[in-house]
Design an enzyme around this catalytic site. Structure first.
Site, short mmCIF file in Angstrom:
data_model
loop_
_atom_site.label_atom_id
_atom_site.label_comp_id
_atom_site.label_asym_id
_atom_site.label_seq_id
_atom_site.Cartn_x
_atom_site.Cartn_y
_atom_site.Cartn_z
CE1 TYR A 11 -3.36 3.42 0.92
CE2 TYR A 11 -2.76 2.91 2.69
CZ TYR A 11 -3.25 3.06 2.17
OH TYR A 11 -4.11 4.67 2.42
CG ASN A 32 7.06 -12.18 0.89
OD1 ASN A 32 5.46 -10.98 0.58
ND2 ASN A 32 7.52 -12.30 1.76
CG PHE A 80 8.20 1.17 1.99
CD1 PHE A 80 6.90 1.97 3.09
CD2 PHE A 80 8.06 1.07 1.25
CE1 PHE A 80 6.34 3.22 2.48
CE2 PHE A 80 8.39 2.36 1.03
CZ PHE A 80 7.53 3.68 1.42
CB SER A 124 4.08 2.54 13.58
OG SER A 124 2.99 1.67 14.16
CE1 TYR A 149 3.52 -3.49 12.13
CE2 TYR A 149 1.99 -2.32 13.64
CZ TYR A 149 3.09 -1.85 12.11
OH TYR A 149 3.14 -1.24 11.80
CE LYS A 153 6.61 -1.21 11.59
NZ LYS A 153 7.11 -1.56 10.16
CG PHE A 178 1.03 9.45 13.75
CD1 PHE A 178 1.69 9.55 14.07
CD2 PHE A 178 -0.48 9.82 14.97
CE1 PHE A 178 2.77 10.43 14.54
CE2 PHE A 178 0.64 10.24 16.19
CZ PHE A 178 2.28 10.77 15.98
CG ASN A 199 -6.17 -0.99 9.38
OD1 ASN A 199 -5.42 -1.91 9.17
ND2 ASN A 199 -5.31 -0.76 11.18
NE ARG A 231 -5.81 5.18 16.88
CZ ARG A 231 -7.15 5.81 18.57
NH1 ARG A 231 -7.19 6.41 18.55
NH2 ARG A 231 -7.18 4.53 18.66
CG ASP A 296 -8.36 1.15 19.80
OD1 ASP A 296 -7.98 0.68 19.02
OD2 ASP A 296 -10.57 0.66 19.02
P1 NAD Z 1 1.59 -3.49 3.32
O1 NAD Z 1 1.11 -4.93 3.79
O2 NAD Z 1 0.91 -2.69 2.37
O3 NAD Z 1 2.88 -3.85 2.62
C1 NAD Z 1 3.88 -4.74 3.03
C2 NAD Z 1 5.02 -5.72 1.73
O4 NAD Z 1 5.86 -5.52 2.26
C3 NAD Z 1 3.13 -6.12 1.20
O5 NAD Z 1 3.94 -5.85 -0.38
C4 NAD Z 1 3.79 -7.29 1.04
O6 NAD Z 1 4.33 -8.37 0.21
C5 NAD Z 1 5.93 -7.37 1.56
N1 NAD Z 1 6.72 -8.04 2.74
C6 NAD Z 1 6.04 -8.38 3.74
N2 NAD Z 1 6.95 -9.56 3.95
C7 NAD Z 1 7.87 -9.33 3.08
C8 NAD Z 1 9.12 -10.78 3.30
N3 NAD Z 1 10.30 -10.91 4.25
N4 NAD Z 1 10.04 -10.32 1.92
C9 NAD Z 1 9.47 -9.27 1.18
N5 NAD Z 1 8.21 -9.04 1.11
C10 NAD Z 1 7.47 -8.87 1.63
O7 NAD Z 1 1.76 -2.78 4.03
P2 NAD Z 1 1.86 -1.16 4.43
O8 NAD Z 1 0.49 -0.94 4.76
O9 NAD Z 1 2.03 -0.15 2.81
O10 NAD Z 1 2.87 -0.72 4.95
C11 NAD Z 1 4.18 -0.74 4.78
C12 NAD Z 1 5.09 -0.67 6.27
O11 NAD Z 1 4.86 0.90 6.53
C13 NAD Z 1 5.38 -1.66 6.74
O12 NAD Z 1 6.33 -1.93 6.96
C14 NAD Z 1 4.36 -1.33 7.99
O13 NAD Z 1 4.45 -2.25 9.14
C15 NAD Z 1 4.41 0.48 8.53
N6 NAD Z 1 3.21 1.41 9.41
C16 NAD Z 1 2.23 0.88 7.93
C17 NAD Z 1 0.68 1.58 8.23
C18 NAD Z 1 -0.49 1.09 7.95
O14 NAD Z 1 -1.27 2.20 8.53
N7 NAD Z 1 -0.39 1.12 6.71
C19 NAD Z 1 1.41 2.73 9.70
C20 NAD Z 1 2.33 2.32 10.43
C21 NAD Z 1 3.21 1.52 10.20
N1 UDP Z 2 -12.21 1.21 14.28
C1 UDP Z 2 -13.88 1.74 14.17
N2 UDP Z 2 -14.49 0.61 13.84
C2 UDP Z 2 -13.73 -0.56 12.93
C3 UDP Z 2 -12.58 -0.48 12.38
C4 UDP Z 2 -11.67 0.17 13.25
O1 UDP Z 2 -14.78 1.57 15.33
O2 UDP Z 2 -14.12 -1.43 12.15
C5 UDP Z 2 -11.64 2.46 14.60
C6 UDP Z 2 -10.40 2.49 16.07
O3 UDP Z 2 -11.68 1.93 17.00
C7 UDP Z 2 -9.72 3.68 16.13
C8 UDP Z 2 -9.44 4.09 14.37
O4 UDP Z 2 -10.80 3.35 13.81
O5 UDP Z 2 -10.34 4.11 16.86
C9 UDP Z 2 -8.62 3.47 13.69
O6 UDP Z 2 -8.58 2.53 13.69
P1 UDP Z 2 -7.60 1.77 12.49
O7 UDP Z 2 -7.46 0.32 13.90
O8 UDP Z 2 -8.16 1.66 11.41
O9 UDP Z 2 -6.50 2.05 12.69
P2 UDP Z 2 -5.12 2.20 14.66
O10 UDP Z 2 -5.76 3.57 14.90
O11 UDP Z 2 -6.41 0.98 15.51
O12 UDP Z 2 -3.85 1.46 13.92
#
Ligand code: NAD
Ligand code: UDP
Length: 334
Positions: A11, A32, A80, A124, A149, A153, A178, A199, A231, A296
Site C-alpha cells: 500500500y 514477496n 517498507f 509507526s 507488531y 517496530k 500515524f 482498519n 486519530r 484502543d
Molecule cells: P503492506 O502490507 O501493504 O506492504 C508491505 C509489503 O511488504 C507487502 O507488499 C508484502 O508483500 C511485503 N512483505 C512482507 N514481508 C516480506 C518479506 N519477508 N519479504 C519481502 N516482502 C515482504 O503494508 P503497508 O501499509 O504498505 O505498510 C508498509 C510499512 O509501513 C510496513 O512496515 C508497516 O508496518 C508500516 N506501517 C504501516 C501503517 C499503516 O497503517 N498502513 C502504519 C504504520 C506503519
Molecule cells: N475503528 C472502528 N471500527 C472498525 C475499525 C476501526 O471504530 O471497524 C476505529 C478504531 O477503534 C480506531 C480508529 O477506528 O479508533 C482507527 O482504527 P484503525 O484500526 O484503522 O487504526 P489504529 O489507530 O488502531 O492503528
C-alpha cells in the site's frame, strides 16, 4: 539515484514508488507478494509511464537481497517490507518477530557489506505506547507498544540506533506514521486487503460496496467531543512524498539517526470520518455503535512540526480528499 524499495508493491510502498519515479529516481522493488499483487507493478507504470525493476523474493532469504546488490549499485533503501496486522501479531507473535526482525537484519547486513548506508525505515506511532498527552512528539520517551507488531517496530528502531552508534557512517531516517488512508487520485493503486479488514477505512470501503453488512464503531463513550476515538489520518500520497523528502535529505546531511512523525497534526474522530465519507461520496454507510476495542487509545495525533522544520514537508490533503480518493480506488476494483 537508484533506490531499493522493499515491500514496494504494498500500500504505502506503491505510492512511494510513484513519487520516486516522478522525481527522476530509478526504482528497484523487492517484494514477496505476501500482502500485495503483481498487477500493482503495471498500475505504477500506468500512472507514471515509468517502469520499476521488480524482484519477487523473500527478505528472509539473505541471498535474495544480496543478488539485488550484486546487480545494482543501490544508493539508498526505503524499507517498507513487513507484516502489519496488529491483531494477527497478538495471535502469531513468532511469525511477526521472525518476519519483521529477520528481514531487517538481513537487509542491514547486506547494506553494510555493499557500503550502502542510507536508509529510510517505516516505523509507526504505535512505538509511543500510551502517553499522558494525546499530542505525540518525537522527544517523548517511548513506552512499550501494546502488540508484538508494535514491539517489532520499537526493536528495529533500537537496532538502528545501535548500528549508528557502532558505525557513524549511517544516515538513518525513522518515519513514524500515524493513520495512513486514501489512495492515488487516479484510482489505480490503493489499499485492498483480503478478507475482513481490521482498519477503519478498508472496513468502510467494504461496507460501502456491500461486501460487508455493517460497520461497528468501537466505542462512543470516550472522553472526546462526540464520544468516538480520535486519530491523525494522513493521505497516503502525502506520506509517500515525505519519503522522497527524507531520501533527498539523507544525501545532504551528516550521518545520524533522524526520527520524524508523519501525520497531519490534527485529530479526527471515527464519527467524523464516517460522516465525511458519506457526504463527499454521496453514499450511505450502514453502521452501528459497539463496545470499545481492547487496546484502543482514546485520542492521539502527531506533533508534525519537526518534519515541517527539517524536511520541509507537511500534509496537504484533507479528510475529504482521503475519503474521495479511497472510494474512487474501491470503485475501480469492482
Ligand atoms: P503492506 O502490507 O501493504 O506492504 C508491505 C509489503 O511488504 C507487502 O507488499 C508484502 O508483500 C511485503 N512483505 C512482507 N514481508 C516480506 C518479506 N519477508 N519479504 C519481502 N516482502 C515482504 O503494508 P503497508 O501499509 O504498505 O505498510 C508498509 C510499512 O509501513 C510496513 O512496515 C508497516 O508496518 C508500516 N506501517 C504501516 C501503517 C499503516 O497503517 N498502513 C502504519 C504504520 C506503519
Ligand atoms: N475503528 C472502528 N471500527 C472498525 C475499525 C476501526 O471504530 O471497524 C476505529 C478504531 O477503534 C480506531 C480508529 O477506528 O479508533 C482507527 O482504527 P484503525 O484500526 O484503522 O487504526 P489504529 O489507530 O488502531 O492503528
Amino acid at each position: 539515484m537508484k533506490i531499493l524499495v522493499t515491500g514496494g508493491l504494498g500500500y504505502i510502498g506503491s505510492h512511494t514508488c510513484v513519487e520516486l519515479l516522478e522525481n527522476g529516481n530509478d526504482v528497484v522493488v523487492l517484494d514477496n507478494l505476501s500482502n500485495s499483487k503483481i498487477e500493482v507493478k503495471d498500475n505504477i507504470y500506468a500512472i507514471t509511464g515509468k517502469m520499476i525493476q521488480f524482484y519477487q523474493g523473500d527478505m528472509l532469504d539473505k541471498d535474495v537481497i544480496e543478488d539485488i546488490f550484486k546487480q545494482h549499485k543501490i544508493d539508498a533503501v526505503i524499507h517498507f517490507a513487513g507484516l502489519k496486522a496488529v491483531g494477527e501479531s497478538v495471535k502469531e507473535p513468532l511469525l511477526y518477530y521472525r518476519n519483521n526482525l529477520d528481514s531487517t537484519l538481513n537487509l542491514l547486513e547486506v547494506m553494510r557489506k555493499y557500503d550502502c548506508k542510507n536508509l529510510v525505515f517505516s516505523s509507526s506511532a504505535t512505538v509511543y505506547g500510551n502517553q499522558e498527552s494525546p499530542r505525540y512528539v518525537e522527544t517523548m520517551e517511548r513506552k512499550t507498544p501494546s502488540s508484538p507488531y508494535g514491539k517489532t517496530k520499537a526493536m528495529i528502531e533500537d537496532i538502528l540506533e545501535d548500528i549508528y552508534a557502532s558505525d557513524p557512517a549511517w544516515k538513518i531516517f525513522i518515519l513514524r506514521y500515524f493513520n495512513p488512508i486514501g489512495a492515488h487520485e487516479k484510482g489505480l493503486i490503493g489499499e485492498d486487503p483480503n478478507g475482513i479488514p481490521n482498519n477503519l477505512m478498508p472496513y468502510i470501503l467494504k461496507v460501502a460496496s456491500n461486501e460487508l453488512e455493517c460497520l461497528t464503531i468501537f466505542g462512543r463513550d470516550y472522553d472526546t467531543p462526540d464520544g468516538t476515538c480520535i486519530r491523525d489520518y494522513i493521505h497516503v500520497v502525502d506520506l509517500a512524498k515525505a519519503h522522497v523528502k527524507a531520501l533527498e535529505k539523507s544525501f545532504a546531511v551528516s550521518p545520524n539517526v533522524y526520527t520524524y512523525n508523519l501525520g497531519s497534526g490534527k485529530g479526527v474522530s471515527v464519527s467524523e470520518i464516517v460522516t465525511t465519507f458519506e457526504r463527499v461520496n454521496g453514499v450511505k454507510l450502514n453502521y452501528q455503535y459497539g463496545p470499545r476495542r481492547s487496546g484502543d487509545l482514546p485520542k492521539m495525533f502527531a506533533d508534525a512540526t519537526k518534519a515541517f522544520a527539517e524536511l520541509n514537508w507537511k500534509a496537504e490533503k484533507t479528510i475529504e480528499d482521503m475519503c474521495r480518493d479511497a472510494w474512487n480506488f474501491k470503485l475501480g476494483q469492482k
